[in-house]
Write a protein that holds these residues in place. Structure first.
Motif, PDB file in Angstrom:
ATOM      1  N   UNK A   1     -41.938  45.452  64.485  1.00 42.41           N
ATOM      2  CA  UNK A   1     -40.838  45.487  63.413  1.00 42.41           C
ATOM      3  C   UNK A   1     -39.555  45.421  63.983  1.00 42.41           C
ATOM      4  N   UNK A   2     -39.203  46.129  65.011  1.00 43.35           N
ATOM      5  CA  UNK A   2     -38.074  45.760  65.860  1.00 43.35           C
ATOM      6  C   UNK A   2     -37.637  44.692  66.361  1.00 43.35           C
ATOM      7  N   UNK A   3     -38.717  44.114  66.883  1.00 45.70           N
ATOM      8  CA  UNK A   3     -38.498  42.624  67.608  1.00 45.70           C
ATOM      9  C   UNK A   3     -38.275  41.654  66.547  1.00 45.70           C
ATOM     10  N   UNK A   4     -39.136  41.770  65.181  1.00 46.62           N
ATOM     11  CA  UNK A   4     -39.060  40.839  64.344  1.00 46.62           C
ATOM     12  C   UNK A   4     -37.875  40.867  63.415  1.00 46.62           C
ATOM     13  N   UNK A   5     -37.680  41.917  63.121  1.00 51.60           N
ATOM     14  CA  UNK A   5     -36.428  42.044  61.918  1.00 51.60           C
ATOM     15  C   UNK A   5     -35.273  42.831  62.427  1.00 51.60           C
ATOM     16  N   UNK A   6     -35.360  43.407  63.628  1.00 56.64           N
ATOM     17  CA  UNK A   6     -34.102  44.075  64.156  1.00 56.64           C
ATOM     18  C   UNK A   6     -33.811  45.395  63.514  1.00 56.64           C
ATOM     19  N   UNK A   7     -34.739  45.959  62.900  1.00 53.29           N
ATOM     20  CA  UNK A   7     -34.661  47.270  62.194  1.00 53.29           C
ATOM     21  C   UNK A   7     -35.027  48.392  62.903  1.00 53.29           C
ATOM     22  N   UNK A   8     -34.689  49.737  62.704  1.00 51.92           N
ATOM     23  CA  UNK A   8     -34.925  50.809  63.647  1.00 51.92           C
ATOM     24  C   UNK A   8     -36.315  51.084  63.042  1.00 51.92           C
ATOM     25  N   UNK A   9     -37.246  51.311  64.017  1.00 55.72           N
ATOM     26  CA  UNK A   9     -38.692  51.852  63.460  1.00 55.72           C
ATOM     27  C   UNK A   9     -39.079  53.237  64.376  1.00 55.72           C
ATOM     28  N   UNK A  10     -39.181  54.200  63.823  1.00 53.70           N
ATOM     29  CA  UNK A  10     -39.515  55.437  64.525  1.00 53.70           C
ATOM     30  C   UNK A  10     -40.755  56.066  63.992  1.00 53.70           C
ATOM     31  N   UNK A  11     -41.274  56.953  64.893  1.00 55.73           N
ATOM     32  CA  UNK A  11     -42.447  57.777  64.444  1.00 55.73           C
ATOM     33  C   UNK A  11     -42.270  58.813  63.547  1.00 55.73           C
ATOM     34  N   UNK A  12     -40.902  59.366  63.774  1.00 54.67           N
ATOM     35  CA  UNK A  12     -40.678  60.864  63.251  1.00 54.67           C
ATOM     36  C   UNK A  12     -40.070  60.380  61.566  1.00 54.67           C
ATOM     37  N   UNK A  13     -40.912  60.637  60.533  1.00 51.91           N
ATOM     38  CA  UNK A  13     -40.434  60.331  59.420  1.00 51.91           C
ATOM     39  C   UNK A  13     -39.297  60.956  58.877  1.00 51.91           C
ATOM     40  N   UNK A  14     -39.076  62.198  59.300  1.00 54.33           N
ATOM     41  CA  UNK A  14     -37.992  62.918  58.891  1.00 54.33           C
ATOM     42  C   UNK A  14     -36.598  62.416  59.366  1.00 54.33           C
ATOM     43  N   UNK A  15     -36.406  61.724  60.635  1.00 55.22           N
ATOM     44  CA  UNK A  15     -35.595  61.037  61.269  1.00 55.22           C
ATOM     45  C   UNK A  15     -35.369  59.820  60.240  1.00 55.22           C
ATOM     46  N   UNK A  16     -36.436  59.187  59.928  1.00 55.34           N
ATOM     47  CA  UNK A  16     -36.233  57.922  59.350  1.00 55.34           C
ATOM     48  C   UNK A  16     -35.798  58.090  57.807  1.00 55.34           C
ATOM     49  N   UNK A  17     -36.067  59.241  57.276  1.00 51.98           N
ATOM     50  CA  UNK A  17     -35.367  59.437  55.801  1.00 51.98           C
ATOM     51  C   UNK A  17     -34.091  60.019  55.770  1.00 51.98           C
ATOM     52  N   UNK A  18     -33.614  60.516  56.910  1.00 49.53           N
ATOM     53  CA  UNK A  18     -32.278  61.104  56.844  1.00 49.53           C
ATOM     54  C   UNK A  18     -31.210  60.035  56.594  1.00 49.53           C
ATOM     55  N   UNK A  19     -30.406  60.583  55.576  1.00 50.81           N
ATOM     56  CA  UNK A  19     -29.083  59.592  55.075  1.00 50.81           C
ATOM     57  C   UNK A  19     -29.723  58.493  54.106  1.00 50.81           C
ATOM     58  N   UNK A  20     -30.946  58.357  54.047  1.00 46.41           N
ATOM     59  CA  UNK A  20     -31.392  57.309  53.002  1.00 46.41           C
ATOM     60  C   UNK A  20     -30.791  57.613  51.629  1.00 46.41           C
TER      61      UNK A  20
END
Ligand code: NAP
Length: 284
Positions: free
Chosen positions: A49-68
């Motif tokens: 995901x990071x390579x193809x789209x340049x997005x940040x991909x994380x295993x920690x869902x709490x960090x993922x939703x922070x500020x969304x």
């Protein structure tokens, strides 16, 4: 479309097929990769995901939703309860819009896990993978216009998005556009087999059936109605008329109606089963 607000962050829980389709759409729509984050448990998927789209991909869902501002729920329906339970405190604090594409999970089922969130349900289809998706959205009246607009924009980035007024309409949508691509593929398969049975080479039959499906799809995207498109191919007393008359005499319309009714019924049945499985009992 109004320009993209660069301050808006969108998070995906699940980095599978549908999330990828929506991410590609959002990047085409003008969102920056830095505005998108993905929660995905598999390291190889995160790297891709990071390579193809340049997005940040994380295993920690709490960090993922922070500020969304909006969180897309893009995991399999059976994975949802556990995932949402782990995020309940974060959601209660941050209150993003929850856009669920999990098939068969009703707003009430989702709200049990995150009662404070505005929830939008969407039913996309597989054609989103090629930017030609057909998505229907549903939200309760409590969801405000800004939340609706953002959810619709995210879905429209991967094709066409329309609102339905009743949640039960999503069962009909599932039977129409959700399952719909399979009906057209089946028809094309039968067409190729029929042409082969008439003596055409198998490869040629496959190629022509496939291209006819693509061509009809491209024509259908124009301004003429479906009936006008059909009539434009059908001259009186000609070959197409002979085939269509045979289909109608065999009950084609009734068969299609029964197929759609069966799919809608199954969709409602699966949603009810899931709801029952999730409804707390007195013993809980
Ligand atoms: N595909 C369609 O045509 C279609 C159409 C309409 C609706 N939908 C709905 O869209 C949703 C996603 O479908 P999909 O085809 O994209 O499925 P998918 O390719 O299996 O993607 C789901 C992803 O979520 C990951 N995941 C699992 N648990 C997670 C967790 N706790 N946190 C974060 N990520 C997690 C999965 O990882 P693992 O592989 O390790 O489990 C997988 O990569 C489903 O609910 C489906 O009902 C799909």
């Amino acid at each position: 479309m109004p320009p993209v607000n660069p301050a808006i962050k969108i998070s995906f829980l699940g980095g599978g097929n549908m999330a990828r389709a929506m991410i590609q759409g959002l990047l085409r729509d003008g969102f920056a990769a830095t505005q998108l984050r993905v929660g995905e448990p598999v390291a190889a998927q995160r790297e891709a995901l990071e390579r193809q789209y340049g997005v940040t991909a994380l295993a920690d869902n709490r960090a993922v939703v922070a500020g969304a501002a909006l969180v897309v729920l893009a995991v399999k329906p059976q994975q949802v309860p556990e995932l949402l339970a782990g995020l309940a405190p974060t959601f209660a604090q941050q209150r993003p819009v929850l856009l669920s594409i999990a098939a068969g999970l009703r707003v009430a089922d989702l709200a049990m896990h995150c009662p404070a969130l505005p929830i939008v349900r969407a039913m996309p289809n597989r054609a989103a993978l090629v930017g030609a998706g057909a998505t229907a959205l549903y939200a309760t009246p409590a969801v405000d216009p800004a939340a609706r607009a953002l959810a619709a924009r995210v879905c429209a980035a991967a094709g066409v998005a329309v609102w339905v007024e009743r949640e039960a309409d999503l069962d009909i949508v599932t039977a129409l556009s959700g399952s719909g691509p399979a009906y057209f593929f089946l028809l094309a398969e039968h067409l190729a087999a029929a042409a082969e049975a008439q003596g055409l080479d198998a490869g040629t039959a496959q190629l022509l059936a496939r291209q006819t499906l693509c061509g009809a799809g491209a024509l259908a995207a124009g301004t003429m109605t479906l009936a006008e498109q059909r009539e434009a191919v059908t001259s009186k007393g000609g070959t197409t008329a002979a085939a269509l008359a045979t289909l109608q005499a065999g009950g084609f319309d009734k068969l299609v109606a029964a197929a759609v009714a069966a799919a809608a019924h199954r969709s409602a049945e699966l949603a009810a089963q899931f709801g029952r499985a999730r409804t707390p009992t007195a013993a809980d």
